[in-house]
Design a protein around this motif. Structure first.
Motif, PDB file in Angstrom:
ATOM      1  N   GLN A 252       0.802  -1.223   0.000  1.00  0.00           N
ATOM      2  CA  GLN A 252       0.000   0.000   0.000  1.00  0.00           C
ATOM      3  C   GLN A 252       0.834   1.271   0.000  1.00  0.00           C
ATOM      4  OE1 GLN A 252      -3.667   0.128   2.103  1.00  0.00           O
ATOM      5  NE2 GLN A 252      -3.915  -2.098   2.157  1.00  0.00           N
ATOM      6  N   LEU A 253       2.127   1.134   0.066  1.00  0.00           N
ATOM      7  CA  LEU A 253       2.996   2.294  -0.085  1.00  0.00           C
ATOM      8  C   LEU A 253       3.156   2.713  -1.546  1.00  0.00           C
ATOM      9  CD1 LEU A 253       5.839   1.481   2.471  1.00  0.00           C
ATOM     10  CD2 LEU A 253       4.245   3.394   2.593  1.00  0.00           C
ATOM     11  N   HIS A 254       2.721   1.854  -2.468  1.00  0.00           N
ATOM     12  CA  HIS A 254       2.889   2.173  -3.889  1.00  0.00           C
ATOM     13  C   HIS A 254       1.981   3.331  -4.290  1.00  0.00           C
ATOM     14  CE1 HIS A 254       3.463   1.842  -8.156  1.00  0.00           C
ATOM     15  NE2 HIS A 254       2.178   1.592  -8.355  1.00  0.00           N
ATOM     16  N   SER A 255       2.591   4.393  -4.832  1.00  0.00           N
ATOM     17  CA  SER A 255       1.832   5.559  -5.264  1.00  0.00           C
ATOM     18  C   SER A 255       2.714   6.401  -6.175  1.00  0.00           C
ATOM     19  CB  SER A 255       1.392   6.382  -4.050  1.00  0.00           C
ATOM     20  OG  SER A 255       0.784   7.590  -4.445  1.00  0.00           O
ATOM     21  N   ASP A 256       2.092   7.013  -7.163  1.00  0.00           N
ATOM     22  CA  ASP A 256       2.812   7.937  -8.040  1.00  0.00           C
ATOM     23  C   ASP A 256       2.671   9.386  -7.590  1.00  0.00           C
ATOM     24  OD1 ASP A 256       3.620   5.812  -9.597  1.00  0.00           O
ATOM     25  OD2 ASP A 256       1.971   6.007 -11.031  1.00  0.00           O
ATOM     26  N   VAL A 257       2.057   9.578  -6.417  1.00  0.00           N
ATOM     27  CA  VAL A 257       1.905  10.915  -5.827  1.00  0.00           C
ATOM     28  C   VAL A 257       2.339  10.831  -4.368  1.00  0.00           C
ATOM     29  CG1 VAL A 257       0.045  11.651  -7.380  1.00  0.00           C
ATOM     30  CG2 VAL A 257      -0.513  10.394  -5.285  1.00  0.00           C
ATOM     31  N   PRO A 258       2.594  11.967  -3.718  1.00  0.00           N
ATOM     32  CA  PRO A 258       3.087  11.934  -2.335  1.00  0.00           C
ATOM     33  C   PRO A 258       2.124  11.246  -1.369  1.00  0.00           C
ATOM     34  CG  PRO A 258       3.476  14.085  -3.312  1.00  0.00           C
ATOM     35  CD  PRO A 258       2.621  13.336  -4.282  1.00  0.00           C
ATOM     36  N   LEU A 259       2.722  10.534  -0.403  1.00  0.00           N
ATOM     37  CA  LEU A 259       1.970   9.722   0.559  1.00  0.00           C
ATOM     38  C   LEU A 259       2.444  10.042   1.967  1.00  0.00           C
ATOM     39  CD1 LEU A 259       1.240   5.924   0.350  1.00  0.00           C
ATOM     40  CD2 LEU A 259       2.626   6.771   2.240  1.00  0.00           C
ATOM     41  N   GLY A 260       1.509  10.033   2.930  1.00  0.00           N
ATOM     42  CA  GLY A 260       1.846  10.265   4.332  1.00  0.00           C
ATOM     43  C   GLY A 260       1.070   9.330   5.229  1.00  0.00           C
ATOM     44  N   VAL A 261       1.234   9.516   6.552  1.00  0.00           N
ATOM     45  CA  VAL A 261       0.629   8.621   7.538  1.00  0.00           C
ATOM     46  C   VAL A 261      -0.065   9.456   8.614  1.00  0.00           C
ATOM     47  CG1 VAL A 261       1.037   6.776   9.211  1.00  0.00           C
ATOM     48  CG2 VAL A 261       2.456   6.918   7.158  1.00  0.00           C
ATOM     49  N   PHE A 262      -1.329   9.116   8.912  1.00  0.00           N
ATOM     50  CA  PHE A 262      -2.004   9.676  10.080  1.00  0.00           C
ATOM     51  C   PHE A 262      -1.387   9.061  11.327  1.00  0.00           C
ATOM     52  CE2 PHE A 262      -5.790  10.422   7.231  1.00  0.00           C
ATOM     53  CZ  PHE A 262      -5.824  11.790   7.400  1.00  0.00           C
ATOM     54  N   LEU A 263      -1.023   9.869  12.297  1.00  0.00           N
ATOM     55  CA  LEU A 263      -0.348   9.377  13.503  1.00  0.00           C
ATOM     56  C   LEU A 263      -1.061   9.903  14.743  1.00  0.00           C
ATOM     57  CD1 LEU A 263       2.044   7.878  14.802  1.00  0.00           C
ATOM     58  CD2 LEU A 263       3.361  10.001  14.609  1.00  0.00           C
ATOM     59  N   SER A 264      -1.562   8.977  15.576  1.00  0.00           N
ATOM     60  CA  SER A 264      -2.227   9.364  16.816  1.00  0.00           C
ATOM     61  C   SER A 264      -1.384   9.063  18.046  1.00  0.00           C
ATOM     62  CB  SER A 264      -3.558   8.615  16.950  1.00  0.00           C
ATOM     63  OG  SER A 264      -3.322   7.232  17.190  1.00  0.00           O
ATOM     64  N   GLY A 265      -0.278   8.329  17.861  1.00  0.00           N
ATOM     65  CA  GLY A 265       0.510   7.904  19.000  1.00  0.00           C
ATOM     66  C   GLY A 265      -0.027   6.660  19.661  1.00  0.00           C
ATOM     67  N   GLY A 266      -1.056   6.050  19.079  1.00  0.00           N
ATOM     68  CA  GLY A 266      -1.583   4.785  19.569  1.00  0.00           C
ATOM     69  C   GLY A 266      -0.888   3.607  18.903  1.00  0.00           C
ATOM     70  N   LEU A 267      -1.224   2.415  19.341  1.00  0.00           N
ATOM     71  CA  LEU A 267      -0.583   1.208  18.830  1.00  0.00           C
ATOM     72  C   LEU A 267      -0.794   1.032  17.330  1.00  0.00           C
ATOM     73  CD1 LEU A 267       0.852  -1.524  19.265  1.00  0.00           C
ATOM     74  CD2 LEU A 267      -1.382  -2.487  19.894  1.00  0.00           C
TER      75      LEU A 267
END
Length: 617
Positions: A252-267
């Motif tokens: 799911q990291l595959h992308s032709d455009v910029p990608l990021g991650v939502f981070l809550s600090g949970g597990l």
């Protein structure tokens, strides 16, 4: 990610068809800001708004395949298929050729090869329509969990469908009428997976195929959570979970455009981030979190949240060295009428979630300034048993929809109080208690069982199934609709069906072997996370605890009560409303009314006015 829509009409073609499909498609401009195209044939019109993520040039839609001497087969598709390379190679062995690198072309070739049964071969998140001119039929196919929305309705002489309810409502044969079942779903959250809110409108259930042609409508199921014996020991189980999750994140990291991650600090989000960092080719990942102005002093622990998020977010940012953006919002931003209206238009129906939606919209808006694709941890709690209702007998044994039972038993801001300000005769007429019992019985009857299953595992399988087919829909619907309000594609690696099928069948003793929630997931990523994050207690998405927000809500409701022309007026319990506004701290007020109650009447009022909706109850 795209927005798709269309209609089938077996009556004589009208000259307005092209204008109509253009209008329906244009309603989804935020779902697909990069392109709008339509395709018309004798009995069908398809429209696509495209958000370009993979093969930015080659993935143009609707995509048509036509063999010599045969009518066309045309695809309108939204989503991502993460086993594209394997499928493309297999299809080439069957003689198919490809001119693009898009997954759209792979999905179309898969349909040509295997028909609607191609859904069983797709690994990913998708909702698509295939018009098969060889049979004059349209097939609507949705992924196993319903990650992307799809609605439909039969109309005289035809069929209308789309990714958004607003697209359907632009068709002259579809009216914004809400019956008892629809209003019950809105205000009491008692909603069958197939309920499309508006009268006559249905939602394609996850894991199903809807077919419409000259012989009418049919619905078939191609996937449901399967019951299988689990024969692996604990160490093997932990290793398999890690292997499956790692493979899902890598794909799911595959992308032709910029990608990021939502981070809550949970597990959940921290585990995804740590795995993504291992497979991101050494590039620094972008991460984003939500916070509130003054939250450090206003935060109030409760049954759902014992700690604020940001200290744990900061620890993960330090641990992995991400490029982090902390989105800090104020009560004024959350109460901005334009932001609230944007949420309503994104959702198409009123909601009581209020600041949980508006803060998420502001977070997604900032995220979208840098990235088009976002990874999130949705699905982990439903799969690994992270919610209270997996862990306490009073919910497990309730024989009710567990999240609703939880809401009924919680106090304060976590209590389910959506209907506190609505006329109680109207509330009673919805028959929500009986409808919930019927829905519970209907869904439980669908669960595949194993012979000899223990009483505990039988109960947990029930709760897990109900979460995967019910509560998860609430979570995914919010993620998709709010994210797509700013054209942000959300991906959910925990909902790789291979991982779900495996974990679904792990005995509860293994899932909770260390006596805590999500033991199995914690063990699978133990080497990746700092102890403070690894052993952090489950915390839900944060609401704003600033009392100024509640004062602003009460002021809006006070203004609403004074407006005799407000559409919601006939449906209010004016006595309770005035009593609550006079003293919101009284015991009587707290028993019936909370923030959810205020948000519901405010959004319900705006929705009735904006959508010209009519209640037929």
């Amino acid at each position: 990610m795209c927005g798709i829509t269309g209609f089938v009409d077996f009556t004589p073609a009208s000259e307005e068809r092209e204008v109509l499909i253009d209008t329906m498609t244009a309603t989804m401009h935020r779902r697909g800001p990069d392109d709008q195209r339509t395709w018309l044939d004798r009995h069908v019109a398809l429209g696509v708004r495209r958000l370009s993520v993979v093969d930015l040039v080659g993935g143009v839609q609707p995509m048509v395949a036509q063999r010599p001497g045969e009518p066309p087969v045309t695809l309108a598709y939204t989503g991502e298929v993460f086993n594209c390379d394997e499928l493309r190679a297999e299809l080439r062995s069957h003689g198919h050729t490809f001119t693009t690198s898009s997954d759209t072309e792979v999905v179309l070739a898969s349909y040509l090869q295997w028909g609607a049964a191609c859904a069983e071969r797709l690994l990913g998140m998708f909702a698509f329509a295939v018009w098969d001119g060889r049979t004059d039929e349209v097939h609507l196919i949705r992924d196993r969990f319903g990650i992307y929305p799809m609605y439909y309705t039969e109309v005289p002489g035809g069929f209308v469908f789309g990714s958004a309810l607003m697209a359907l409502l632009k068709h002259p044969a579809v009216e914004p009428v809400v019956d008892t079942e629809g209003l019950r779903a809105i205000v009491d959250f008692v909603k069958a997976p197939e309920n499309g809110i508006f009268a006559g409108v249905k939602e394609v259930r996850g894991g199903t195929i809807v077919r419409f042609g000259r012989n009418g409508l049919s619905v078939t199921t191609y996937w449901a959570p399967p019951a299988r014996p689990h024969e692996d020991d604990l160490d093997t189980t932990v290793g398999t979970v890690r292997e499956l999750l790692e493979d899902s994140v890598r794909r799911q990291l595959h992308s032709d455009v910029p990608l990021g991650v939502f981070l809550s600090g949970g597990l959940d989000s921290s585990a995804l981030l740590a795995l993504a960092a291992r497979h991101n080719g050494g590039e620094t990942l972008r991460t984003y979190s939500i916070d509130f102005a003054g939250h450090d002093k206003n935060f109030t622990p409760d049954e759902v949240r014992s700690t604020p998020d940001y200290p744990f977010v900061a620890r993960m940012v330090e641990h992995l060295g991400t490029d982090h953006t902390r989105v800090v919002v104020s009560p004024e931003e959350l109460m901005d009428p334009e932001v609230r209206r944007e949420v309503l238009l994104a959702r198409d129906i009123p909601t009581s979630l209020g600041d949980l939606d508006t803060s998420y919209l502001l977070l997604a808006r900032r995220f979208r300034q840098d990235c088009t694709v976002a990874l999130g941890g949705e699905g982990a709690d439903e799969l690994f048993g992270g919610y209270h209702w997996f862990l306490e007998d009073r919910f497990v044994d309730a024989q009710a929809l567990p999240w609703l039972e939880f809401g009924r038993q919680m106090a304060g801001k976590n209590g389910l109080r959506n209907t506190g300000l609505i006329n109680q005769d109207l509330v009673e007429s919805l028959g929500s208690d009986e409808a919930e019992r019927d829905l519970y019985a209907t869904e439980v009857a669908k669960i595949e069982r194993l012979p000899g299953e223990s009483d505990v595992d039988r109960k947990i399988r029930t709760v897990t199934y109900l979460n995967l087919t019910g509560y998860l829909r609430i979570i995914l619907d919010r993620k998709d609709r709010i994210g797509m309000a700013v054209s942000l594609e959300g991906r959910v690696p925990f909902l790789d069906h291979r991982l779900v099928e495996y974990v679904y069948n792990v005995p509860w003793a293994m899932k909770s072997f260390d006596g805590r929630e999500k033991s199995l997931l914690r063990a699978a990523v133990r080497d990746l996370l700092p102890p403070s994050v690894l052993y952090r207690k489950k915390a839900g998405y944060p609401p704003i605890d600033d009392p100024g927000y509640d004062r602003a809500l009460r002021a809006m409701v006070t203004e609403l009560l004074a407006d005799g022309s407000a559409p919601i007026q006939p449906f209010l319990d004016l006595g309770t409303a005035k009593s609550y506004l006079a003293d919101p701290t009284s015991a009587a007020s707290r028993e019936k009314v909370n923030r959810f109650s205020l948000e519901m009447v405010l959004y319900l009022n705006e929705w009735l006015a904006t959508y010209d909706a009519r209640l037929a109850i």
